[in-house]
Design an enzyme around this catalytic site. Structure first.
Site, PDB file in Angstrom:
ATOM      1  N   GLU A   1       1.034  -1.517  -0.123  1.00 29.91           N
ATOM      2  CA  GLU A   1       0.077   0.038  -0.195  1.00 29.91           C
ATOM      3  C   GLU A   1       0.937   1.391  -0.056  1.00 29.91           C
ATOM      4  O   GLU A   1       1.880   1.402   0.882  1.00 29.91           O
ATOM      5  CB  GLU A   1      -1.091  -0.098   1.171  1.00 29.91           C
ATOM      6  CG  GLU A   1      -2.004   1.077   1.027  1.00 29.91           C
ATOM      7  CD  GLU A   1      -3.097   0.914   2.033  1.00 29.91           C
ATOM      8  OE1 GLU A   1      -3.407  -0.215   2.357  1.00 29.91           O
ATOM      9  OE2 GLU A   1      -4.024   1.835   2.117  1.00 29.91           O
TER      10      GLU A   1
ATOM     11  N   ASN B   1      -3.182  -1.313   7.714  1.00 32.96           N
ATOM     12  CA  ASN B   1      -4.524  -1.989   7.283  1.00 32.96           C
ATOM     13  C   ASN B   1      -4.416  -3.475   7.397  1.00 32.96           C
ATOM     14  O   ASN B   1      -4.032  -4.139   6.438  1.00 32.96           O
ATOM     15  CB  ASN B   1      -4.953  -1.483   5.812  1.00 32.96           C
ATOM     16  CG  ASN B   1      -5.369  -0.037   5.821  1.00 32.96           C
ATOM     17  OD1 ASN B   1      -5.708   0.526   6.910  1.00 32.96           O
ATOM     18  ND2 ASN B   1      -5.201   0.662   4.765  1.00 32.96           N
TER      19      ASN B   1
ATOM     20  N   GLU C   1     -10.691   4.650   8.667  1.00 33.78           N
ATOM     21  CA  GLU C   1     -10.523   4.210   7.385  1.00 33.78           C
ATOM     22  C   GLU C   1     -11.270   2.746   7.161  1.00 33.78           C
ATOM     23  O   GLU C   1     -10.548   1.979   6.548  1.00 33.78           O
ATOM     24  CB  GLU C   1      -9.247   4.436   6.506  1.00 33.78           C
ATOM     25  CG  GLU C   1      -8.979   5.895   6.628  1.00 33.78           C
ATOM     26  CD  GLU C   1      -7.536   6.132   5.775  1.00 33.78           C
ATOM     27  OE1 GLU C   1      -6.620   5.324   5.755  1.00 33.78           O
ATOM     28  OE2 GLU C   1      -7.254   7.254   5.565  1.00 33.78           O
TER      29      GLU C   1
ATOM     30  N   ARG D   1      -1.649   4.187  16.920  1.00 31.08           N
ATOM     31  CA  ARG D   1      -1.785   5.192  16.115  1.00 31.08           C
ATOM     32  C   ARG D   1      -2.818   6.012  16.306  1.00 31.08           C
ATOM     33  O   ARG D   1      -4.195   5.802  16.704  1.00 31.08           O
ATOM     34  CB  ARG D   1      -2.067   4.736  14.750  1.00 31.08           C
ATOM     35  CG  ARG D   1      -0.860   3.947  13.990  1.00 31.08           C
ATOM     36  CD  ARG D   1      -1.054   3.651  12.778  1.00 31.08           C
ATOM     37  NE  ARG D   1      -0.523   4.510  11.741  1.00 31.08           N
ATOM     38  CZ  ARG D   1      -1.174   4.755  10.462  1.00 31.08           C
ATOM     39  NH1 ARG D   1      -2.439   4.221  10.301  1.00 31.08           N
ATOM     40  NH2 ARG D   1      -0.602   5.627   9.713  1.00 31.08           N
TER      41      ARG D   1
ATOM     42  N   ARG E   1     -11.820  17.381   9.658  1.00 26.32           N
ATOM     43  CA  ARG E   1     -10.858  16.292   9.761  1.00 26.32           C
ATOM     44  C   ARG E   1      -9.672  16.624  10.766  1.00 26.32           C
ATOM     45  O   ARG E   1      -9.163  15.735  11.418  1.00 26.32           O
ATOM     46  CB  ARG E   1     -10.498  15.479   8.402  1.00 26.32           C
ATOM     47  CG  ARG E   1      -9.589  14.622   8.530  1.00 26.32           C
ATOM     48  CD  ARG E   1      -9.350  13.861   7.202  1.00 26.32           C
ATOM     49  NE  ARG E   1      -8.280  12.781   7.159  1.00 26.32           N
ATOM     50  CZ  ARG E   1      -7.774  12.503   6.118  1.00 26.32           C
ATOM     51  NH1 ARG E   1      -8.253  12.803   4.795  1.00 26.32           N
ATOM     52  NH2 ARG E   1      -6.663  11.584   6.103  1.00 26.32           N
TER      53      ARG E   1
ATOM     54  N   LYS F   1       1.004  11.003  13.269  1.00 29.83           N
ATOM     55  CA  LYS F   1       1.605  11.295  12.008  1.00 29.83           C
ATOM     56  C   LYS F   1       2.212  12.875  12.104  1.00 29.83           C
ATOM     57  O   LYS F   1       1.541  13.803  13.005  1.00 29.83           O
ATOM     58  CB  LYS F   1       0.470  11.626  10.817  1.00 29.83           C
ATOM     59  CG  LYS F   1       0.195  10.089  10.485  1.00 29.83           C
ATOM     60  CD  LYS F   1      -0.681  10.224   9.197  1.00 29.83           C
ATOM     61  CE  LYS F   1      -1.173   8.765   9.015  1.00 29.83           C
ATOM     62  NZ  LYS F   1      -1.872   8.798   7.464  1.00 29.83           N
TER      63      LYS F   1
ATOM     64  N   ASP G   1      -2.707  14.333   6.520  1.00 22.84           N
ATOM     65  CA  ASP G   1      -2.238  13.229   6.141  1.00 22.84           C
ATOM     66  C   ASP G   1      -1.011  13.255   5.204  1.00 22.84           C
ATOM     67  O   ASP G   1      -1.220  12.991   3.994  1.00 22.84           O
ATOM     68  CB  ASP G   1      -3.322  12.353   5.253  1.00 22.84           C
ATOM     69  CG  ASP G   1      -2.928  10.911   4.865  1.00 22.84           C
ATOM     70  OD1 ASP G   1      -1.891  10.214   5.694  1.00 22.84           O
ATOM     71  OD2 ASP G   1      -3.595  10.151   4.302  1.00 22.84           O
TER      72      ASP G   1
ATOM     73  N   GLU H   1       3.692   9.048  -1.145  1.00 21.06           N
ATOM     74  CA  GLU H   1       2.235   8.984  -1.613  1.00 21.06           C
ATOM     75  C   GLU H   1       1.855  10.266  -2.043  1.00 21.06           C
ATOM     76  O   GLU H   1       1.011  10.247  -3.006  1.00 21.06           O
ATOM     77  CB  GLU H   1       1.373   8.525  -0.418  1.00 21.06           C
ATOM     78  CG  GLU H   1      -0.206   8.523  -0.662  1.00 21.06           C
ATOM     79  CD  GLU H   1      -1.066   8.054   0.547  1.00 21.06           C
ATOM     80  OE1 GLU H   1      -0.272   7.784   1.669  1.00 21.06           O
ATOM     81  OE2 GLU H   1      -2.052   8.002   0.370  1.00 21.06           O
TER      82      GLU H   1
ATOM     83  N   HIS I   1      -4.220  18.687  -0.089  1.00 19.49           N
ATOM     84  CA  HIS I   1      -5.216  17.491  -0.595  1.00 19.49           C
ATOM     85  C   HIS I   1      -5.901  17.807  -1.831  1.00 19.49           C
ATOM     86  O   HIS I   1      -7.124  17.523  -1.784  1.00 19.49           O
ATOM     87  CB  HIS I   1      -6.088  17.324   0.793  1.00 19.49           C
ATOM     88  CG  HIS I   1      -6.644  15.847   0.753  1.00 19.49           C
ATOM     89  ND1 HIS I   1      -7.581  15.239  -0.258  1.00 19.49           N
ATOM     90  CD2 HIS I   1      -6.675  14.851   1.678  1.00 19.49           C
ATOM     91  CE1 HIS I   1      -8.050  14.004   0.207  1.00 19.49           C
ATOM     92  NE2 HIS I   1      -7.202  13.723   1.224  1.00 19.49           N
TER      93      HIS I   1
ATOM     94  N   TRP J   1     -12.608  13.046   1.706  1.00 17.31           N
ATOM     95  CA  TRP J   1     -11.350  12.354   0.769  1.00 17.31           C
ATOM     96  C   TRP J   1     -11.451  13.177  -0.524  1.00 17.31           C
ATOM     97  O   TRP J   1     -11.113  12.569  -1.592  1.00 17.31           O
ATOM     98  CB  TRP J   1     -11.873  10.759   0.455  1.00 17.31           C
ATOM     99  CG  TRP J   1     -11.481  10.005   1.822  1.00 17.31           C
ATOM    100  CD1 TRP J   1     -10.531  10.471   2.931  1.00 17.31           C
ATOM    101  CD2 TRP J   1     -11.249   8.836   2.028  1.00 17.31           C
ATOM    102  NE1 TRP J   1     -10.327   9.315   3.694  1.00 17.31           N
ATOM    103  CE2 TRP J   1     -10.771   8.171   2.934  1.00 17.31           C
ATOM    104  CE3 TRP J   1     -11.949   7.585   1.004  1.00 17.31           C
ATOM    105  CZ2 TRP J   1     -10.818   6.810   3.373  1.00 17.31           C
ATOM    106  CZ3 TRP J   1     -11.918   6.318   1.542  1.00 17.31           C
ATOM    107  CH2 TRP J   1     -11.356   5.822   2.685  1.00 17.31           C
TER     108      TRP J   1
HETATM  109  C1  GCV Z   1      -2.406   2.556   5.031  1.00 11.82           C
HETATM  110  C2  GCV Z   1      -3.487   7.384   3.962  1.00 11.82           C
HETATM  111  C3  GCV Z   1      -3.112   6.455   2.798  1.00 11.82           C
HETATM  112  C4  GCV Z   1      -3.789   5.015   3.238  1.00 11.82           C
HETATM  113  C5  GCV Z   1      -3.112   4.646   4.607  1.00 11.82           C
HETATM  114  C6  GCV Z   1      -3.524   5.629   5.687  1.00 11.82           C
HETATM  115  C7  GCV Z   1      -2.941   5.534   7.074  1.00 11.82           C
HETATM  116  O1  GCV Z   1      -4.946   7.636   4.103  1.00 11.82           O
HETATM  117  O2  GCV Z   1      -3.949   6.938   1.666  1.00 11.82           O
HETATM  118  O3  GCV Z   1      -3.150   4.220   2.155  1.00 11.82           O
HETATM  119  O4  GCV Z   1      -3.458   3.176   5.061  1.00 11.82           O
HETATM  120  O5  GCV Z   1      -3.137   7.110   5.345  1.00 11.82           O
HETATM  121  O6  GCV Z   1      -1.865   6.022   7.359  1.00 11.82           O
HETATM  122  O7  GCV Z   1      -3.592   4.446   7.725  1.00 11.82           O
END
Ligand code: GCV
Length: 713
Positions: A179, A222, A303, A336, A348, A372, A377, A405, A533, A555
Site C-alpha cells: 500500500e 490496514n 478508514e 496510531r 478532519r 503523524k 495525512d 504517496e 489534499h 476524501w
Molecule cells: C495504510 C492514508 C493512505 C492510506 C493509509 C492511511 C494510514 O489515508 O492513503 O493508504 O493506509 O493513510 O496512514 O493509515
C-alpha cells in the site's frame, strides 16, 4: 606518475565504469582518494575478540569495506599487534586501558565510542560499546567516517541514540502488494518463508543497522489477522531470526477484530474477559516463536478498520488490552492517533486531537501513541500535529511517511529531510518557548519514559530498493533523524552524497543544494501557500483539485480548498472550524493573524479572496500562479544541473536519475497547468507575467486518467 596514484586512478575509473544499479545504497565503499591512507593498515589489521553472529557481521563488514576502499590486494593480518580493536569492555585489555568508566557510562545500551590511541609508537583505533550492537553501530560509523574523509577527533567520537525505538513501518500486504509502495513488490516473500531466507532480508537488515534503525513492523497497518496465525508466525519468526544479529526487533500489526476473525469469539470488545484472555494467549504464542518480539502496531477506528469505537470504548481501552498482553514480555504497543471518521461532523484536522487529548494519562505505561507529522495525512507540507505538546502524560512518537504517496511517488525527486526537520523544529510552546516537537519526541520535554520514531518505508523489490536513486536518501534521512532528531538536513544530504557517490565537491556541493531545495520545489508545483489534499482520487498520483462528491467528503479536494469566486482556503480560525484553537495561544496568535501568519500555511488556516495582498504586494492569485511557475522552473533547471554531472557518476545511475528528472519536470508542468486552469475558473483573473500559458485546456486534464497506478491499497 606515482604508482599509488595510478592504482587509485585505475580503481576509481573501474568504479565509475562499473554498472552500478544502486543496490549497495550508501554502503558503496568506493576507492579512497588517498590510497596511502593510514586506514589501509588499520582496516587490514583488526582484532575483534569473541564469536557471535553480530561479531561475525562486524568482521565481514570490515572485509567488504577494506577491499572496496583499497582493492583486494591488502595487508596480511598481524593479530599480535592489531591496529583496530573492536571489543566490549573487559574483553580486551586495550579497551580497559584506554577508556574511562565515565566514557562507557554515557554510551548506554546502544551507543559507541571510537577513539584513537597510541601503543608502542603506533597509531591505533578502538571501538567500544556496552553491547555488540553498539560495536556494530560504531563499526559502521568508523567506515562512514573513512569514506567521507572526516576526522576522528582526538577526544574520541562518542554517540548514542536519543530515541529508543527507531522503527520502519512497512505497509506491505501478505500478497506482496505494498500500500502506497512505488518501488516494486514487497521484499517479504511470505510464500517462500520460512524455508527460504533471501539474501535481500540480510542486506536490508544490514542497511538499517548502518543507520541505527532497530525495529521493523513488517505488515500493513490496514492489517490482515492472518499474520497472527501459526502458519504466518512461523514465517515472521524466520524474519525475526534473520534481523536479530543486526539489532532489529520485529513488530506486527494487529487487526483489532482478530479475536473474532481468527479466534472464533463473538466479539472483540476490549473489556470482555474472553477477548482479554485471547490476546494474552495469542501474545504468549507469539513470544514462543519470537522471544524478543517488539510488540504491536495498531490502526483502529480509521478508514474502515475495526477498533474500540465498535464497542463504545476509548482508544485507551483498546490499546490497554494489547498492552497488558505484551507487558510481561517487555513488549510495547504503538497505537496510531490517525483516527477519524467521515460521519464525525467536524473538520478532519481536529478529530485526532479531540479523540486523544481527553484520554491523556489513561494509557498503560507500555503504550506509545504514534502521531503523524501533521493532522491531515502526509501532505507535501503540513503544520505540525497539534497533539505534539498536548499530551504530557502519554508518550507520543512521530510517524513520518518516507514513501512519497503525496509527493510524486517514485519519479519525483524530493529530499524529505528538510520537511521532517521543519516539523521537528516547530515550537509547540507546551512548556513555553523552545518546546520543540523534537523535544516532545525525544522525551525530554515531558519526561516520557518511552520514546520512538516511525517511518513508513519506501522500500521494494526494485533493484535500487527505492525506485528513484535519490529516494534512498529519504530512508537514510529517516534513520539519521530517528537516531538524533536534531540532525541537520544539510549534514544528512552531504553525508549521503559522499557515501553514495563521491566526495568530489564539484558534485556534492551543487547536488546537495539541489536536494535541499527539492522539497520546497515540489510544494511549489503541487500545493503552494498552504493548499492541501488536491491530488487525484484514490491513487493520489497527479493533480485533482476538481475531485468532489463520492462516498466521503473528507476524501475530496473541494472539502479542503473550498474555492469559489469569492476566494480559496480552509478557514480554521475561530470564525471557521477553529482547528487553530488546538494549538498553543502563542501559535493561535501568530498563525491566526493575517499580518503574522506564515505564508507557507496561509490557505491551510484562512479562506481568502483572490485579490488578497501577500507580503510582497502580489495578489493571492498571482502569488499562487508564481509559486507554481517557480516549482516548474526549478524542476526543469534540475535536469540541466544533473546533466552537467555526467563525469562524476557511473553511467547506470546517471541515466536512471536523468530519465526520472525529465519525468518530474514534465509532471511539474502537468500539476501547474491543471491546478491553475482549475482555480482560474473561480479567480477569473489572468495569469501574471512570467507564468507560462498552459498547453491544454482544463477538459484535457479532467479526462487525463493514468491507469493501474501502483500502491493504491
Ligand atoms: C495504510 C492514508 C493512505 C492510506 C493509509 C492511511 C494510514 O489515508 O492513503 O493508504 O493506509 O493513510 O496512514 O493509515
Amino acid at each position: 606518475m606515482k604508482k599509488s596514484f595510478l592504482t587509485f586512478t585505475l580503481l576509481l575509473a573501474s568504479y565509475l565504469l562499473m554498472a552500478n544499479d544502486g543496490y549497495k545504497l550508501w554502503l558503496q565503499y568506493y576507492p579512497l582518494e588517498n590510497p596511502k591512507s593510514e586506514y589501509r593498515e588499520i582496516l587490514g589489521n583488526a582484532r575483534v575478540p569473541g564469536e557471535s553472529p553480530t561479531l561475525s557481521i562486524i568482521k565481514t563488514e570490515l572485509e567488504i569495506a577494506r577491499s572496496g576502499f583499497f582493492g583486494p590486494a591488502t595487508l596480511q593480518k598481524d593479530s599480535n599487534s592489531p591496529k583496530l580493536i573492536i571489543a566490549l569492555k573487559d574483553t580486551d585489555p586495550a579497551i580497559n586501558k584506554n577508556t574511562t568508566p565515565e566514557e562507557m557510562a554515557v554510551l548506554g545500551e546502544e551507543g559507541y565510542l571510537i577513539k584513537k590511541f597510541s601503543e608502542a609508537g603506533q597509531n591505533k583505533i578502538l571501538i567500544t560499546a556496552n553491547s555488540e550492537i553498539g560495536l556494530l553501530y560504531g563499526t559502521f560509523k568508523l567506515l562512514q567516517t573513512i569514506q567521507t574523509g572526516e576526522q576522528i577527533p582526538n577526544t574520541g567520537l562518542s554517540n548514542s541514540p536519543k530515541i529508543k525505538h527507531r522503527v520502519l513501518n512497512h505497509w506491505d500486504n501478505l500478497d506482496r502488494s505494498v500500500e502506497r509502495g512505488y518501488s516494486g513488490s514487497s521484499i517479504w516473500n511470505w510464500h517462500r518463508l520460512p524455508r527460504h531466507i533471501d539474501q535481500q532480508y540480510l542486506d536490508y537488515a544490514r542497511a538499517n543497522a548502518s543507520l541505527g534503525i532497530n525495529g521493523v513492523s513488517v505488515t500493513n497497518v490496514n492489517a490482515n489477522a492472518l499474520v497472527l496465525t501459526p502458519e504466518y508466525l512461523a514465517k515472521a519468526k524466520a524474519l525475526a531470526d534473520a534481523f536479530r544479529p543486526y539489532g532489529i526487533k520485529l513488530y506486527l500489526t494487529a487487526r483489532f477484530s482478530s479475536p473474532m476473525e481468527i479466534g472464533g469469539l463473538p466479539t472483540a470488545d476490549p473489556i470482555n474477559a474472553e477477548v482479554q484472555a485471547w490476546w494474552k494467549e495469542k501474545t504468549k504464542e507469539i513470544y514462543q516463536y519470537i522471544p524478543d518480539f517488539g510488540g504491536f502496531l495498531v490502526k483502529a477506528d480509521s478508514e474502515g478498520q475495526p477498533g474500540p469505537h465498535n464497542y463504545g470504548r476509548t482508544q485507551a481501552e483498546g490499546a490497554n488490552v494489547l498492552a497488558d498482553a505484551v507487558r510481561p514480555y517487555g513488549g510495547i504497543v504503538m497505537w496510531r492517533a490517525f483516527v477519524y471518521n467521515e460521519k464525525t461532523p467536524d473538520d478532519r484536522h481536529k478529530q485526532g486531537y479531540n479523540e486523544f487529548k481527553k484520554i491523556d494519562g489513561e494509557f498503560r505505561e507500555n503504550v506509545i501513541v504514534q502521531v503523524k507529522n501533521g493532522a491531515i495525512d502526509f501532505q507535501p507540507r503540513e503544520p505540525f500535529h497539534p497533539l505534539f505538546g498536548a499530551m504530557p502524560k502519554t508518550p507520543l512518537m512521530m510517524e513520518f511517511q518516507i514513501t512519497q504517496e503525496y509527493l510524486g511517488h517514485d519519479t519525483h525527486l524530493a529530499f524529505l529531510a528538510p520537511m521532517f526537520e521543519e516539523t521537528l523544529k516547530s515550537d509547540t510552546y507546551a512548556n513555553g518557548k523552545g518546546s520543540l516537537v523534537s523535544k516532545v519526541i525525544d522525551g525530554s520535554l515531558h519526561k516520557y519514559p518511552l520514546t520512538a520514531m516511525a517511518g513508513v518505508a519506501n522500500i521494494g523489490t526494485d533493484r535500487n530498493w527505492t525506485g528513484h536513486h535519490f529516494h534512498q536518501a529519504n530512508w537514510f534521512a529517516f534513520g539519521k533523524l530517528a537516531w538524533d532528531p536534531e540532525t541537520r538536513s544539510a549534514d544528512i544530504a552531504e553525508e549521503w552524497l559522499k557515501l553514495t557517490f563521491t566526495t568530489d565537491k564539484k558534485f556534492t556541493e551543487p547536488i546537495q543544494k539541489m536536494m535541499l531545495a527539492s522539497h520546497e520545489m515540489v510544494v511549489n508545483y503541487m500545493t503552494p501557500l498552504g493548499l492541501h489534499h488536491i491530488m487525484a482520487r484514490g491513487h493520489h498520483y497527479g493533480p485533482g483539485p476538481w475531485v468532489t462528491g463520492g462516498g466521503r467528503d473528507d476524501w475530496t479536494a473541494t472539502y479542503y480548498h473550498k474555492a469559489t469566486e469569492k476566494g480559496v482556503g480552509f478557514d480554521r480560525t475561530a470564525s471557521g472550524s477553529d482547528a487553530l484553537g488546538q494549538y498553543a495561544p502563542e501559535i493561535q496568535k501568530e498563525w491566526g493573524n493575517l499580518k503574522t501568519a506564515p505564508e507557507k500555511f496561509l490557505l491551510w488556516f484562512h479562506h481568502l479572496p483572490w485579490d488578497h495582498r501577500l507580503a510582497n504586494g502580489n495578489t493571492l492569485w498571482d502569488g499562487i500562479a508564481l509559486h507554481y511557475q517557480k516549482g516548474v522552473e526549478e524542476a526543469k533547471a534540475n535536469v540541466a544541473i544533473w546533466e552537467s554531472m555526467e563525469a562524476h557518476v557511473d553511467a547506470e545511475r546517471f541515466k536512471h536519475v536523468l530519465s526520472f528528472m525529465k519525468i518530474q519536470a514534465e509532471e511539474a508542468v502537468w500539476w501547474r497547468d491543471a491546478c491553475l486552469l482549475y482555480f482560474q475558473q473561480f479567480s477569473k483573473m489572468p495569469l501574471p507575467d512570467g507564468v507560462d500559458k498552459p498547453e491544454h485546456d482544463l477538459d484535457y486534464y479532467l479526462n487525463f486518467n493514468p491507469k493501474f497506478v501502483p500502491g493504491n491499497g
